[in-house]
Design a protein around this motif. Sequence first.
Motif, PDB file in Angstrom:
ATOM      1  N   UNK A  14       3.281  58.526  58.182  1.00  0.00           N
ATOM      2  CA  UNK A  14       3.598  58.338  56.765  1.00  0.00           C
ATOM      3  C   UNK A  14       4.934  57.627  56.593  1.00  0.00           C
ATOM      4  N   UNK A  15       5.933  58.010  57.400  1.00  0.00           N
ATOM      5  CA  UNK A  15       7.251  57.381  57.296  1.00  0.00           C
ATOM      6  C   UNK A  15       7.182  55.896  57.639  1.00  0.00           C
ATOM      7  N   UNK A  16       6.412  55.554  58.679  1.00  0.00           N
ATOM      8  CA  UNK A  16       6.221  54.142  59.035  1.00  0.00           C
ATOM      9  C   UNK A  16       5.592  53.388  57.866  1.00  0.00           C
ATOM     10  N   UNK A  17       4.548  53.980  57.325  1.00  0.00           N
ATOM     11  CA  UNK A  17       3.769  53.315  56.281  1.00  0.00           C
ATOM     12  C   UNK A  17       4.582  53.167  54.997  1.00  0.00           C
ATOM     13  N   UNK A  18       5.462  54.118  54.728  1.00  0.00           N
ATOM     14  CA  UNK A  18       6.293  54.041  53.525  1.00  0.00           C
ATOM     15  C   UNK A  18       7.185  52.799  53.562  1.00  0.00           C
TER      16      UNK A  18
ATOM     17  N   UNK B 104      -0.095  52.621  47.647  1.00  0.00           N
ATOM     18  CA  UNK B 104       0.284  53.862  48.323  1.00  0.00           C
ATOM     19  C   UNK B 104      -0.968  54.696  48.572  1.00  0.00           C
ATOM     20  N   UNK B 105      -0.990  55.475  49.647  1.00  0.00           N
ATOM     21  CA  UNK B 105      -2.111  56.393  49.854  1.00  0.00           C
ATOM     22  C   UNK B 105      -2.253  57.353  48.676  1.00  0.00           C
ATOM     23  N   UNK B 106      -3.479  57.648  48.300  1.00  0.00           N
ATOM     24  CA  UNK B 106      -3.739  58.426  47.080  1.00  0.00           C
ATOM     25  C   UNK B 106      -3.211  59.852  47.146  1.00  0.00           C
ATOM     26  N   UNK B 107      -3.022  60.407  48.320  1.00  0.00           N
ATOM     27  CA  UNK B 107      -2.551  61.794  48.409  1.00  0.00           C
ATOM     28  C   UNK B 107      -1.030  61.898  48.368  1.00  0.00           C
ATOM     29  N   UNK B 108      -0.339  60.772  48.252  1.00  0.00           N
ATOM     30  CA  UNK B 108       1.114  60.811  48.068  1.00  0.00           C
ATOM     31  C   UNK B 108       1.376  61.136  46.594  1.00  0.00           C
ATOM     32  N   UNK B 109       1.518  62.402  46.279  1.00  0.00           N
ATOM     33  CA  UNK B 109       1.702  62.830  44.897  1.00  0.00           C
ATOM     34  C   UNK B 109       2.980  62.234  44.330  1.00  0.00           C
ATOM     35  N   UNK B 110       2.877  61.709  43.132  1.00  0.00           N
ATOM     36  CA  UNK B 110       3.996  61.032  42.466  1.00  0.00           C
ATOM     37  C   UNK B 110       4.522  59.874  43.318  1.00  0.00           C
ATOM     38  N   UNK B 111       3.640  59.339  44.158  1.00  0.00           N
ATOM     39  CA  UNK B 111       3.985  58.154  44.941  1.00  0.00           C
ATOM     40  C   UNK B 111       4.845  58.396  46.155  1.00  0.00           C
ATOM     41  N   UNK B 112       4.985  59.659  46.577  1.00  0.00           N
ATOM     42  CA  UNK B 112       5.824  59.923  47.741  1.00  0.00           C
ATOM     43  C   UNK B 112       5.066  60.757  48.775  1.00  0.00           C
ATOM     44  N   UNK B 113       5.565  60.723  49.991  1.00  0.00           N
ATOM     45  CA  UNK B 113       4.950  61.446  51.103  1.00  0.00           C
ATOM     46  C   UNK B 113       4.953  62.946  50.798  1.00  0.00           C
ATOM     47  N   UNK B 114       3.860  63.648  51.077  1.00  0.00           N
ATOM     48  CA  UNK B 114       3.858  65.105  50.879  1.00  0.00           C
ATOM     49  C   UNK B 114       4.969  65.771  51.707  1.00  0.00           C
ATOM     50  N   UNK B 115       5.510  66.880  51.228  1.00  0.00           N
ATOM     51  CA  UNK B 115       6.609  67.545  51.932  1.00  0.00           C
ATOM     52  C   UNK B 115       6.266  67.859  53.388  1.00  0.00           C
ATOM     53  N   UNK B 116       7.220  67.605  54.264  1.00  0.00           N
ATOM     54  CA  UNK B 116       7.112  67.893  55.694  1.00  0.00           C
ATOM     55  C   UNK B 116       6.001  67.133  56.402  1.00  0.00           C
TER      56      UNK B 116
END
Length: 197
Positions: free
Chosen positions: A7-11, A21-33
Amino acid sequence: DKYEVTNADYKKFVEATGHRKPSHWLFGDIPPNKEDHPVTHVSWYDADAYAKWVGKRLPTEAEWELAARTTDGRTFPWGRDFDSKKCNTLESGRGDTVSAYPEGDYKQGGNDGIYHMAGNVMEWVQDDYTRYPGNNFSAYDNYYNEQGKYKVLRGGSFATEASYARGFARFFDKPDTWYCSYYGFRCAMDDTPENRE
């Protein structure tokens, strides 16, 4: 690559290019942890675009299988027999991805320094889904064999059984499928003197 794209690479790719952005990135950000977990909810087109952006490409199906099975034709990256302690498949009971890096529970699941070739996420490869030479497909299988209509995924995932994690197992889907929580990818590059430096 040694590891699946995280996820960090892709961001970094998303921020640099404005790519979806991937659809599961809530509010456009990587999910916690989940920064070091493999990126998922990516289509073949997304994976291909990322690989080109970093100056690489998706591995061919043959390259992927050789990396997973080596030249001795083993069934799993570690050998002939399935071991749920060496990969993240349905049998492990995790129910989600684990870190792409070897610090987690599955650091023994690599072959020649390549990790998660069995389980964690199914990995998109370059190839169209076509029959292997010499295979006699049924008319039903030929429906799926139209050039470019489907792309191949390899390696099984946290949501599939051990049979999908075998080094020779194949799966396929439409290249624009982006909503799957267990599709990811890794990159490859040609073996040239420049790339070895």
